[in-house]
Design a protein around this motif. Structure first.
Motif, PDB file in Angstrom:
ATOM      1  N   TYR A 292       0.771  -0.750   0.042  1.00 43.37           N
ATOM      2  CA  TYR A 292      -0.094   0.265  -0.375  1.00 43.37           C
ATOM      3  C   TYR A 292       1.253   1.746   0.157  1.00 43.37           C
ATOM      4  O   TYR A 292       2.585   1.207   0.301  1.00 43.37           O
ATOM      5  N   VAL A 293      -0.174   2.472   0.067  1.00 41.89           N
ATOM      6  CA  VAL A 293       0.667   3.691  -0.223  1.00 41.89           C
ATOM      7  C   VAL A 293       0.399   4.820   1.173  1.00 41.89           C
ATOM      8  O   VAL A 293      -0.378   4.555   1.079  1.00 41.89           O
ATOM      9  N   GLU A 294       1.649   4.991   1.356  1.00 44.37           N
ATOM     10  CA  GLU A 294       1.302   6.463   3.057  1.00 44.37           C
ATOM     11  C   GLU A 294       1.871   7.232   2.236  1.00 44.37           C
ATOM     12  O   GLU A 294       2.972   7.495   1.766  1.00 44.37           O
ATOM     13  N   ASP A 295       1.084   8.455   3.010  1.00 45.45           N
ATOM     14  CA  ASP A 295       1.409   9.847   2.825  1.00 45.45           C
ATOM     15  C   ASP A 295       2.406   9.841   4.104  1.00 45.45           C
ATOM     16  O   ASP A 295       2.303  10.479   5.066  1.00 45.45           O
ATOM     17  N   LYS A 296       3.610  10.179   3.129  1.00 46.49           N
ATOM     18  CA  LYS A 296       4.645  10.187   4.123  1.00 46.49           C
ATOM     19  C   LYS A 296       5.876  10.356   3.036  1.00 46.49           C
ATOM     20  O   LYS A 296       5.107  10.245   1.750  1.00 46.49           O
ATOM     21  N   LYS A 297       6.861  10.475   3.543  1.00 45.32           N
ATOM     22  CA  LYS A 297       8.257  11.253   2.155  1.00 45.32           C
ATOM     23  C   LYS A 297       8.396  10.005   2.037  1.00 45.32           C
ATOM     24  O   LYS A 297       8.948   8.832   2.243  1.00 45.32           O
ATOM     25  N   PRO A 298       8.961   9.956   0.077  1.00 46.61           N
ATOM     26  CA  PRO A 298       9.197   9.414  -0.183  1.00 46.61           C
ATOM     27  C   PRO A 298      10.265   7.878   1.149  1.00 46.61           C
ATOM     28  O   PRO A 298      11.689   8.251   0.953  1.00 46.61           O
ATOM     29  N   GLY A 299      10.222   7.096   0.244  1.00 54.53           N
ATOM     30  CA  GLY A 299      10.943   5.469   0.474  1.00 54.53           C
ATOM     31  C   GLY A 299      10.000   4.042   0.104  1.00 54.53           C
ATOM     32  O   GLY A 299       8.489   4.968   0.090  1.00 54.53           O
ATOM     33  N   VAL A 300      10.482   3.130   0.869  1.00 51.20           N
ATOM     34  CA  VAL A 300      10.000   1.796   0.226  1.00 51.20           C
ATOM     35  C   VAL A 300       9.829   1.042   1.321  1.00 51.20           C
ATOM     36  O   VAL A 300      11.184   1.271   2.278  1.00 51.20           O
ATOM     37  N   TRP A 301       9.180   0.632   2.405  1.00 49.40           N
ATOM     38  CA  TRP A 301       9.186  -0.421   3.236  1.00 49.40           C
ATOM     39  C   TRP A 301       8.911  -1.653   3.303  1.00 49.40           C
ATOM     40  O   TRP A 301       8.247  -1.676   2.490  1.00 49.40           O
ATOM     41  N   MET A 302       9.225  -2.458   3.892  1.00 52.42           N
ATOM     42  CA  MET A 302       9.066  -3.804   4.216  1.00 52.42           C
ATOM     43  C   MET A 302       8.332  -4.701   5.105  1.00 52.42           C
ATOM     44  O   MET A 302       8.775  -3.525   6.687  1.00 52.42           O
ATOM     45  N   SER A 303       6.964  -4.358   4.842  1.00 55.83           N
ATOM     46  CA  SER A 303       6.398  -5.631   6.076  1.00 55.83           C
ATOM     47  C   SER A 303       6.536  -6.444   6.619  1.00 55.83           C
ATOM     48  O   SER A 303       6.105  -7.426   5.245  1.00 55.83           O
ATOM     49  N   TYR A 304       6.952  -7.163   7.590  1.00 55.71           N
ATOM     50  CA  TYR A 304       6.460  -7.966   8.061  1.00 55.71           C
ATOM     51  C   TYR A 304       6.355  -8.841   9.603  1.00 55.71           C
ATOM     52  O   TYR A 304       7.231  -8.565  10.401  1.00 55.71           O
ATOM     53  N   LYS A 305       5.312  -9.101   9.325  1.00 58.82           N
ATOM     54  CA  LYS A 305       5.405 -10.126  11.083  1.00 58.82           C
ATOM     55  C   LYS A 305       5.521  -8.634  12.196  1.00 58.82           C
ATOM     56  O   LYS A 305       5.822  -8.363  12.846  1.00 58.82           O
ATOM     57  N   ASP A 306       4.257  -7.758  11.428  1.00 55.40           N
ATOM     58  CA  ASP A 306       4.194  -6.889  12.341  1.00 55.40           C
ATOM     59  C   ASP A 306       4.935  -5.373  12.596  1.00 55.40           C
ATOM     60  O   ASP A 306       5.195  -3.916  13.425  1.00 55.40           O
ATOM     61  N   GLN A 307       6.799  -5.802  11.674  1.00 58.64           N
ATOM     62  CA  GLN A 307       7.288  -4.597  11.954  1.00 58.64           C
ATOM     63  C   GLN A 307       7.919  -3.846  10.866  1.00 58.64           C
ATOM     64  O   GLN A 307       7.414  -4.503   9.239  1.00 58.64           O
ATOM     65  N   LYS A 308       8.735  -3.172  10.794  1.00 64.16           N
ATOM     66  CA  LYS A 308       8.547  -2.539   9.093  1.00 64.16           C
ATOM     67  C   LYS A 308      10.125  -2.416   8.604  1.00 64.16           C
ATOM     68  O   LYS A 308      10.534  -1.956   9.361  1.00 64.16           O
ATOM     69  N   PHE A 309      10.673  -2.652   8.308  1.00 62.07           N
ATOM     70  CA  PHE A 309      11.688  -2.347   7.364  1.00 62.07           C
ATOM     71  C   PHE A 309      12.676  -1.739   6.644  1.00 62.07           C
ATOM     72  O   PHE A 309      11.875  -1.481   5.262  1.00 62.07           O
ATOM     73  N   LYS A 310      13.243  -0.616   6.457  1.00 67.63           N
ATOM     74  CA  LYS A 310      13.636  -0.058   5.162  1.00 67.63           C
ATOM     75  C   LYS A 310      14.288  -0.232   3.691  1.00 67.63           C
ATOM     76  O   LYS A 310      15.100  -1.050   4.459  1.00 67.63           O
ATOM     77  N   LEU A 311      13.732  -0.053   3.401  1.00 67.75           N
ATOM     78  CA  LEU A 311      14.331  -1.401   1.759  1.00 67.75           C
ATOM     79  C   LEU A 311      15.602  -0.422   0.773  1.00 67.75           C
ATOM     80  O   LEU A 311      14.773   0.874   0.754  1.00 67.75           O
TER      81      LEU A 311
END
Length: 323
Positions: A292-311
């Motif tokens: 999904y897309v969020e209203d935040k500054k540009p960046g890509v994140w990975m969501s896994y088991k309720d945690q987010k990791f920056k890609l």
């Protein structure tokens, strides 16, 4: 020179001359007006021996076919119809026979015929180094249908048209002398023109990119062009059948950063997602919600088991010594 993308940005013109131009450098292909009904699409790519292919991993036929496929994929990422192609070949003084060169053109023609495309020109020159093949493709799309990277908005769903990671797995197998079903992903990619046309005809606001450099890199391009943040959900990203045979780390690395899968990745408004899903179902084609897309500054994140990791924006970079 250390960064391909920074170099491209540095040579991008600060202004343009032609009123016909809709979108130039910065997307999968250029887009400009040609008639009251359609806009024209133009793109070009170069494949270099030793960088993009080797004689011991691909036949001349496969090299020609792939050289055209990667360009058709850029047209697909604009939702367009490929029409014509031009081919320029730089041939070294030794190492390539006339028969092999003709096989390259046979591979080009085989894929071109599948999409009813005409070869309309090109050039053939000699070079002192390895073989280079450059292909330019011209296509068209209905007026007003602009499936650009800059179309993503907060709240959108991120989608993918098929499994990723197969091409990287196939290349790894080829380099190690193994034989498996993933090799065809690398040697004979299939551009997703049909899927791009479904999206273009949906009349929805859609951002789109083809997966040439890996979904992490392609997601960053959409994120940066649209000024939004993208979250990929690890458990939703489709992998090729049988990928469980590899370690979880290797699978994820190939899926995120392997590239050359030539699936389509993009975004669509949540309210339109069900309609797009149904259109693909009607055409017996696959499409997967992967984030999904969020209203935040540009960046890509990975969501896994309720945690987010920056890609990081990895993938293949021609001028980077690290990738």
């Amino acid at each position: 020179m250390k960064d391909e993308f920074a170099f491209i940005q540095s040579i991008t013109p600060a202004y343009t001359f032609r009123d016909e131009l809709i979108n130039g450098i910065g997307d999968d292909a250029a887009l400009y007006r040609i008639s009251a009904e359609c806009d024209e699409i133009a793109c070009t790519d170069t494949m270099v021996e030793g960088i993009h292919f080797k004689k011991d991993t691909m036949t001349p036929f496969q090299i020609g076919r792939k050289a055209l496929a990667v360009n058709i994929s850029d047209v697909a990422a604009m939702g367009g119809i490929p029409l014509f192609y031009l081919v320029s070949l730089s041939v070294p003084n030794s190492g390539w026979s006339t028969r092999q060169l003709k096989e390259i053109y046979r591979g080009l023609k085989a894929l071109g015929d599948e999409f009813q495309m005409d070869m309309i020109g090109g050039d053939t020159v000699s070079t002192r180094s390895d073989l280079h093949i450059s292909v330019t493709v011209i296509g068209k799309i209905e007026k007003g249908r602009r499936l650009l990277r800059s179309n993503a908005r907060p709240g959108d769903i991120v989608f993918l048209t098929g499994p990723v990671g197969g091409s990287a797995a196939g290349l790894s197998s080829l380099l190690s002398g193994e034989t498996n079903s993933y090799i065809s992903y690398h040697q004979e990619p299939n551009p997703r023109v049909k899927q791009g046309r479904i999206l273009a005809k949906s009349d929805c606001r859609i951002s789109l990119n083809d997966v040439s450099d890996g979904i992490a890199s392609e997601s960053h391009e959409i994120s940066e062009a649209s000024g939004v943040s993208i979250v990929l959900e690890q458990d939703l990203i489709p992998a090729p059948e049988g990928f469980d045979a590899y370690s979880s780390f290797q699978r994820l690395e190939w899926m995120l950063n392997g590239g050359e899968d030539y699936e389509l990745i993009g975004t669509v408004a949540e309210a339109d997602w069900k309609n797009v899903e149904n259109l693909f179902l009607e055409q017996k084609e696959s499409i997967y919600r992967i984030g999904y897309v969020e209203d935040k500054k540009p960046g890509v994140w990975m969501s896994y088991k309720d945690q987010k990791f920056k890609l990081d924006k990895k993938g293949f970079n021609h001028f980077s010594s690290k990738e």
